[in-house]
Design a protein around this motif. Structure first.
Motif, PDB file in Angstrom:
ATOM      1  N   HIS A  63      21.341  41.417  24.934  1.00 21.48           N
ATOM      2  CA  HIS A  63      20.156  40.554  24.894  1.00 21.48           C
ATOM      3  C   HIS A  63      18.924  41.351  25.311  1.00 21.48           C
ATOM      4  O   HIS A  63      18.977  42.153  26.249  1.00 21.48           O
ATOM      5  N   THR A  97      25.883  33.742  30.809  1.00 25.39           N
ATOM      6  CA  THR A  97      26.734  34.227  29.732  1.00 25.39           C
ATOM      7  C   THR A  97      27.870  33.240  29.527  1.00 25.39           C
ATOM      8  O   THR A  97      28.502  32.790  30.484  1.00 25.39           O
ATOM      9  N   GLN A 100      31.564  31.735  23.242  1.00 27.90           N
ATOM     10  CA  GLN A 100      31.460  30.748  22.181  1.00 27.90           C
ATOM     11  C   GLN A 100      32.834  30.201  21.841  1.00 27.90           C
ATOM     12  O   GLN A 100      33.819  30.935  21.825  1.00 27.90           O
ATOM     13  N   SER A 111      28.696  35.624  11.400  1.00 28.94           N
ATOM     14  CA  SER A 111      27.841  35.923  12.550  1.00 28.94           C
ATOM     15  C   SER A 111      27.750  37.412  12.781  1.00 28.94           C
ATOM     16  O   SER A 111      26.694  37.946  13.082  1.00 28.94           O
ATOM     17  N   GLU A 132      18.118  32.890  22.990  1.00 28.62           N
ATOM     18  CA  GLU A 132      19.520  33.216  23.182  1.00 28.62           C
ATOM     19  C   GLU A 132      19.967  34.263  22.177  1.00 28.62           C
ATOM     20  O   GLU A 132      19.469  34.323  21.061  1.00 28.62           O
ATOM     21  N   THR A 133      20.890  35.073  22.581  1.00 33.32           N
ATOM     22  CA  THR A 133      21.480  36.078  21.714  1.00 33.32           C
ATOM     23  C   THR A 133      22.970  35.805  21.608  1.00 33.32           C
ATOM     24  O   THR A 133      23.636  35.604  22.620  1.00 33.32           O
ATOM     25  N   HIS A 134      23.513  35.807  20.385  1.00 31.78           N
ATOM     26  CA  HIS A 134      24.939  35.602  20.179  1.00 31.78           C
ATOM     27  C   HIS A 134      25.513  36.883  19.610  1.00 31.78           C
ATOM     28  O   HIS A 134      24.970  37.457  18.678  1.00 31.78           O
ATOM     29  N   GLN A 135      26.640  37.319  20.166  1.00 28.87           N
ATOM     30  CA  GLN A 135      27.200  38.572  19.706  1.00 28.87           C
ATOM     31  C   GLN A 135      28.678  38.623  20.029  1.00 28.87           C
ATOM     32  O   GLN A 135      29.075  38.545  21.191  1.00 28.87           O
ATOM     33  N   GLU A 139      27.587  34.573  24.358  1.00 27.91           N
ATOM     34  CA  GLU A 139      26.274  33.934  24.297  1.00 27.91           C
ATOM     35  C   GLU A 139      25.546  34.189  25.608  1.00 27.91           C
ATOM     36  O   GLU A 139      26.115  33.973  26.683  1.00 27.91           O
ATOM     37  N   SER A 141      21.750  33.644  27.622  1.00 26.62           N
ATOM     38  CA  SER A 141      20.420  33.050  27.629  1.00 26.62           C
ATOM     39  C   SER A 141      19.689  33.462  28.898  1.00 26.62           C
ATOM     40  O   SER A 141      20.305  33.650  29.950  1.00 26.62           O
TER      41      SER A 141
END
Length: 418
Positions: A63, A97, A100, A111, A132-135, A139, A141
């Motif tokens: 992030h 963190t 997901q 994704s 937010e970053t999803h990887q 997740e 924020s």
């Protein structure tokens, strides 16, 4: 034989000034920036996921938090709350963190295609504050909490921030020489006092509430709230230099290994003025209760810029203005590891991988890991291999075997010896 080199763990798109490690989530948090000048260099806080891949410790960008026009110059971490020193202000950030859940394989594959995992050297995508970053199922924020001005000099700058032992308060110091203590997370001011004539260079908060400050007035002071308890005198049992004034550059509390109630204070002393032939810098260990010096050792002629103590109090990490990085053993102040000019420019912060949480998993077979950041935008990894030790039972067995062999040799050389 070539010069020892430290592996580059990550390269940011801006100069790096501050570093923290979150052991519970295995996050490395690096911050910095180009400041308010319109140079095109961004300001931000980068959250890196630490992982063991094929037996090697690696970091990937999870992030990127944009701090707009303010570069983060110092950081303190308490749980999932960051205190970031930005110009004359302290900004609190909260990060979370989460894993997901409920996504099918096709969604996860899509994704990954839309947001490829970023490795070192990859340019981070722009993120809005709080985005937010999803990887890869993770997740993260970041939320801006309270902010407050902490320094009020004509050229104001917060130089250091530190949480107390239970994370209910934080202390700040800066160029106006005042210590200010704030409630967390409201940042309501609860204490303010003049600690030094001139800038405060560093401060550390002990478990019993004592506060140690070091400043440009060549003094190091111990405070209980706003009352002066004592001043430190490192040269009482050490070297004396009548024509070379020294000042304290850094101070850190640390545990005493295998002594739960033990406490040590560590300080770094550097020449106050630059000389053509620079005198050595010094590292001092103090009793954390009496604040009397226990031992002092020279740590070379390179000017020390930053200091860190490992979580167990076993190791000390040092960075220099010429870019070198070193690891010392805290008990004897002996150097175990050294990379000359690892960065080639001033090392702005160093931090050890904690020994709790995911620390042991990430450390692997090494004894400790030290991270360093510098103005060259790089984060480097410094690994100390495990020092092999021989078990006591094996030593006893070898001694018994040696005695038996000696008796047998004497018996063969001098029949009737026994």
């Amino acid at each position: 034989m070539g010069r020892r080199r430290a592996p580059e763990l990550y390269r940011a798109p801006f100069p790096l000034y501050a570093l923290q490690v979150d052991p519970s989530a295995g996050l490395l948090i690096a911050a910095g920036g180009g400041g308010a000048a319109k140079t095109g260099i961004k300001n931000g806080v980068h959250f890196l996921q630490l992982e063991q891949i094929n037996g090697r410790l690696s970091a990937s960008l999870l992030h990127s938090h944009d701090t707009e026009t303010r570069a983060t110059m110092n950081l303190a971490l308490a749980g999932n709350i960051l205190a970031a020193g930005q110009d004359a202000h302290c900004q609190l950030l909260r990060f979370q963190t989460l894993q997901q859940k409920g996504k099918n394989k096709a969604e996860k594959a899509g994704s990954k295609e839309q947001r490829p995992r970023q490795r070192k050297g990859a340019a981070p995508a722009e993120k809005k504050s709080g985005a937010e970053t999803h990887q890869e199922g993770v997740e993260l924020s970041v939320e801006n909490l309270q902010a407050v001005q902490t320094d009020f000099s004509p050229d104001p700058l917060q130089k250091v921030v530190c949480f107390n032992h239970d994370s209910t308060l934080l202390a700040t110091g800066g160029t106006d020489g005042y210590v200010r203590v704030w409630k967390v997370p409201s940042l309501e001011k609860v204490l303010e006092f003049k600690a030094h004539e001139g800038e405060i260079e560093d401060l550390a908060v002990g478990p019993e509430g004592k506060l140690v400050t070091v400043g440009w007035d060549l003094k190091a002071s111990v405070w209980q709230k706003d009352q002066l308890v004592t001043q430190l005198h490192w040269q009482e049992n050490g070297p004396t230099f009548s024509h070379t004034p020294y000042r304290y550059q850094a101070c850190r509390f640390g545990q005493v290994p295998d002594q739960p109630a033990g406490l040590r204070l560590f300080t770094v002393q550097i020449p106050h003025k630059r000389l053509r032939q620079p005198p050595p810098c010094y590292l001092t260990a103090w009793d954390g209760s009496t604040f009397l010096p226990l031992r002092t050792r020279s740590c070379g002629h390179e000017v020390i810029s930053c200091l860190s103590v490992s979580e167990s109090g076993t190791f000390l990490g040092l960075g220099t203005v010429t870019g070198s990085v070193a690891i010392y053993i805290a008990f004897s102040l002996q150097r175990l590891y050294y990379v000359k000019e690892a960065h080639g420019i001033v090392v702005t912060d160093v931090a050890f991988l904690p020994e709790k949480g995911r620390g042991p998993e990430l450390l692997g077979s090494h004894e400790t890991a030290l991270f360093s950041v510098a103005v060259d935008s790089r984060c480097q990894l410094h690994l100390l291999p495990s020092r092999r030790s021989v078990p006591v039972w094996l030593l006893l067995l070898l001694c018994v075997g040696l005695i038996v062999m000696t008796i047998l040799l004497l018996q063969s050389a001098f029949p009737g010896f026994l």
